[in-house]
Motif scaffolding. Structure first.
Motif, PDB file in Angstrom:
ATOM      1  N   MET A   1       0.844  -1.206   0.000  1.00  0.00           N
ATOM      2  CA  MET A   1       0.000   0.000   0.000  1.00  0.00           C
ATOM      3  C   MET A   1       0.871   1.244   0.000  1.00  0.00           C
ATOM      4  N   LYS A   2       1.907   1.252   0.840  1.00  0.00           N
ATOM      5  CA  LYS A   2       2.756   2.434   0.981  1.00  0.00           C
ATOM      6  C   LYS A   2       3.327   2.867  -0.358  1.00  0.00           C
ATOM      7  N   TYR A   3       3.885   1.906  -1.126  1.00  0.00           N
ATOM      8  CA  TYR A   3       4.538   2.260  -2.375  1.00  0.00           C
ATOM      9  C   TYR A   3       3.532   2.626  -3.463  1.00  0.00           C
ATOM     10  N   LEU A   4       2.349   2.002  -3.410  1.00  0.00           N
ATOM     11  CA  LEU A   4       1.316   2.325  -4.386  1.00  0.00           C
ATOM     12  C   LEU A   4       0.781   3.737  -4.216  1.00  0.00           C
ATOM     13  N   LEU A   5       0.757   4.219  -2.964  1.00  0.00           N
ATOM     14  CA  LEU A   5       0.141   5.515  -2.678  1.00  0.00           C
ATOM     15  C   LEU A   5       1.113   6.683  -2.638  1.00  0.00           C
ATOM     16  N   GLU A   6       2.414   6.396  -2.796  1.00  0.00           N
ATOM     17  CA  GLU A   6       3.423   7.447  -2.630  1.00  0.00           C
ATOM     18  C   GLU A   6       3.164   8.654  -3.523  1.00  0.00           C
ATOM     19  N   ASN A   7       2.730   8.405  -4.752  1.00  0.00           N
ATOM     20  CA  ASN A   7       2.537   9.505  -5.698  1.00  0.00           C
ATOM     21  C   ASN A   7       1.065   9.772  -5.996  1.00  0.00           C
ATOM     22  N   VAL A   8       0.192   9.279  -5.126  1.00  0.00           N
ATOM     23  CA  VAL A   8      -1.246   9.448  -5.321  1.00  0.00           C
ATOM     24  C   VAL A   8      -1.752  10.592  -4.454  1.00  0.00           C
ATOM     25  N   LYS A   9      -2.615  11.406  -5.027  1.00  0.00           N
ATOM     26  CA  LYS A   9      -3.267  12.478  -4.287  1.00  0.00           C
ATOM     27  C   LYS A   9      -4.751  12.183  -4.194  1.00  0.00           C
ATOM     28  N   VAL A  10      -5.290  12.235  -2.981  1.00  0.00           N
ATOM     29  CA  VAL A  10      -6.724  12.064  -2.802  1.00  0.00           C
ATOM     30  C   VAL A  10      -7.416  13.332  -3.284  1.00  0.00           C
ATOM     31  N   GLN A  11      -8.310  13.185  -4.242  1.00  0.00           N
ATOM     32  CA  GLN A  11      -8.977  14.335  -4.823  1.00  0.00           C
ATOM     33  C   GLN A  11     -10.174  14.760  -3.966  1.00  0.00           C
ATOM     34  N   VAL A  12     -10.271  16.044  -3.678  1.00  0.00           N
ATOM     35  CA  VAL A  12     -11.361  16.608  -2.888  1.00  0.00           C
ATOM     36  C   VAL A  12     -12.047  17.683  -3.723  1.00  0.00           C
ATOM     37  N   HIS A  13     -13.363  17.810  -3.578  1.00  0.00           N
ATOM     38  CA  HIS A  13     -14.113  18.788  -4.358  1.00  0.00           C
ATOM     39  C   HIS A  13     -13.525  20.192  -4.135  1.00  0.00           C
ATOM     40  N   PRO A  14     -13.165  20.894  -5.205  1.00  0.00           N
ATOM     41  CA  PRO A  14     -12.493  22.196  -5.065  1.00  0.00           C
ATOM     42  C   PRO A  14     -13.339  23.291  -4.416  1.00  0.00           C
ATOM     43  N   LYS A  15     -14.677  23.135  -4.402  1.00  0.00           N
ATOM     44  CA  LYS A  15     -15.505  24.147  -3.768  1.00  0.00           C
ATOM     45  C   LYS A  15     -15.440  24.097  -2.242  1.00  0.00           C
ATOM     46  N   THR A  16     -14.851  23.053  -1.691  1.00  0.00           N
ATOM     47  CA  THR A  16     -14.732  22.985  -0.236  1.00  0.00           C
ATOM     48  C   THR A  16     -13.651  23.924   0.289  1.00  0.00           C
ATOM     49  N   TYR A  17     -12.754  24.361  -0.587  1.00  0.00           N
ATOM     50  CA  TYR A  17     -11.665  25.234  -0.144  1.00  0.00           C
ATOM     51  C   TYR A  17     -11.525  26.445  -1.061  1.00  0.00           C
ATOM     52  N   LEU A  18     -10.914  27.505  -0.518  1.00  0.00           N
ATOM     53  CA  LEU A  18     -10.603  28.695  -1.307  1.00  0.00           C
ATOM     54  C   LEU A  18      -9.239  28.568  -1.967  1.00  0.00           C
ATOM     55  N   LYS A  19      -8.308  27.942  -1.244  1.00  0.00           N
ATOM     56  CA  LYS A  19      -6.976  27.641  -1.766  1.00  0.00           C
ATOM     57  C   LYS A  19      -6.654  26.209  -1.371  1.00  0.00           C
ATOM     58  N   TYR A  65      -7.674  29.771   3.211  1.00  0.00           N
ATOM     59  CA  TYR A  65      -7.836  28.417   2.679  1.00  0.00           C
ATOM     60  C   TYR A  65      -9.283  27.914   2.762  1.00  0.00           C
ATOM     61  N   PHE A  66      -9.984  28.298   3.833  1.00  0.00           N
ATOM     62  CA  PHE A  66     -11.348  27.808   4.033  1.00  0.00           C
ATOM     63  C   PHE A  66     -12.277  28.948   4.423  1.00  0.00           C
ATOM     64  N   GLU A  67     -13.447  28.975   3.804  1.00  0.00           N
ATOM     65  CA  GLU A  67     -14.415  30.026   4.052  1.00  0.00           C
ATOM     66  C   GLU A  67     -14.937  29.996   5.490  1.00  0.00           C
ATOM     67  N   ASN A  68     -15.139  28.806   6.027  1.00  0.00           N
ATOM     68  CA  ASN A  68     -15.623  28.630   7.388  1.00  0.00           C
ATOM     69  C   ASN A  68     -15.337  27.202   7.846  1.00  0.00           C
ATOM     70  N   LYS A  69     -15.674  26.898   9.087  1.00  0.00           N
ATOM     71  CA  LYS A  69     -15.324  25.572   9.601  1.00  0.00           C
ATOM     72  C   LYS A  69     -16.231  24.479   9.032  1.00  0.00           C
ATOM     73  N   HIS A  70     -17.417  24.846   8.559  1.00  0.00           N
ATOM     74  CA  HIS A  70     -18.270  23.868   7.888  1.00  0.00           C
ATOM     75  C   HIS A  70     -17.597  23.367   6.612  1.00  0.00           C
ATOM     76  N   LYS A  71     -17.026  24.287   5.836  1.00  0.00           N
ATOM     77  CA  LYS A  71     -16.317  23.894   4.621  1.00  0.00           C
ATOM     78  C   LYS A  71     -15.090  23.055   4.962  1.00  0.00           C
ATOM     79  N   LEU A  72     -14.431  23.373   6.063  1.00  0.00           N
ATOM     80  CA  LEU A  72     -13.285  22.566   6.486  1.00  0.00           C
ATOM     81  C   LEU A  72     -13.734  21.142   6.818  1.00  0.00           C
ATOM     82  N   LEU A  73     -14.864  21.007   7.511  1.00  0.00           N
ATOM     83  CA  LEU A  73     -15.380  19.679   7.831  1.00  0.00           C
ATOM     84  C   LEU A  73     -15.740  18.919   6.563  1.00  0.00           C
ATOM     85  N   LEU A  74     -16.333  19.612   5.586  1.00  0.00           N
ATOM     86  CA  LEU A  74     -16.634  18.982   4.302  1.00  0.00           C
ATOM     87  C   LEU A  74     -15.347  18.506   3.629  1.00  0.00           C
ATOM     88  N   TYR A  75     -14.299  19.311   3.708  1.00  0.00           N
ATOM     89  CA  TYR A  75     -13.020  18.933   3.118  1.00  0.00           C
ATOM     90  C   TYR A  75     -12.462  17.688   3.804  1.00  0.00           C
TER      91      TYR A  75
END
Length: 229
Positions: A1-19, A65-75
């Protein structure tokens, strides 16, 4: 698992964050310490001001980075479900027998979480506890329908759809695959919560795991479906 995930990024909906917090060292520290702080004091007591003190920065830097803590929780919850989905895909990739694949999928979804060193700034064990305790607060809001339309819960729903497809592989004629799949995902969190806080109303304990319970429930249900007279 470790080596398979080294270059993988978990994608999150971009509207959950400002940056994108993954784009900078400060953003990653915000994620790391928000998980630690929410785990320590709970989401209701958590504020960006307290987080700013933890990371040694101004409260305003968090708001970049985040509009509010609700958006952070969504992220955070979206990242968690994306990580679970990624783990599930890898764990079931080479399993051909439908029942074995379904058992493994249920295990990934319901087993206790251990920290994954592939993502050094995220403590998956503590994030799992946050999701168990706080995830419902991300959707039990007046804005849930609009946020759902905007795709905020797409990763969570995609995970359930994957489990639904495994259920149908075992029994294509089963009439309620989506309901059963969502029951497993939500129920696994609930059983872990009961195991920690309301032990008298669950059979899950140190010997009987949520994984065992849900494997029994799902496979018995699928085996019996269509046999009723």
């Amino acid at each position: 698992m470790k080596y398979l995930l080294e270059n993988v990024k978990v994608q999150v909906h971009p509207k959950t964050y400002l940056k994108d917090p993954e784009s900078s060292e400060l953003g990653q520290r915000i994620i790391k310490h928000s998980i630690l702080l929410i785990d320590a004091i709970g989401f209701e007591s958590f504020t960006f001001k307290k987080l700013g003190k933890e990371i040694g920065s101004n409260e305003s830097s968090v708001y970049r980075y985040f509009e509010n803590k609700h958006k952070l929780l969504l992220y955070l919850s979206s990242w968690y479900w994306g990580w679970v989905e990624l783990t599930l895909v890898i764990a079931t990739n080479n399993i051909e027998a439908p029942k074995d694949k379904l058992r493994r999928a249920i295990e990934v979804i319901s087993q206790p979480v251990t920290e994954d060193s592939s993502f050094s700034h995220i403590n998956e064990t503590k994030l799992n506890k946050i999701v168990i305790n706080e995830f419902s607060k991300s959707y039990l809001t007046k804005e849930v329908d609009n946020e759902n339309k905007d795709g905020y819960f797409a990763i969570y729903k995609r995970l359930i759809s994957r489990l639904k497809s495994f259920i149908l592989e075992v029994n294509p004629k089963y009439a309620y695959p989506a309901s059963l799949a969502s029951t497993v995902v939500e129920g696994a969190m609930h059983q872990h919560f009961l195991k920690e806080h309301f032990v008298s109303i669950t059979d899950c304990n140190d010997r009987t795991t949520p994984h065992q319970f849900f494997c029994d429930l799902v496979l018995a249900t699928l085996n019996n479906a269509g046999n009723e007279k």
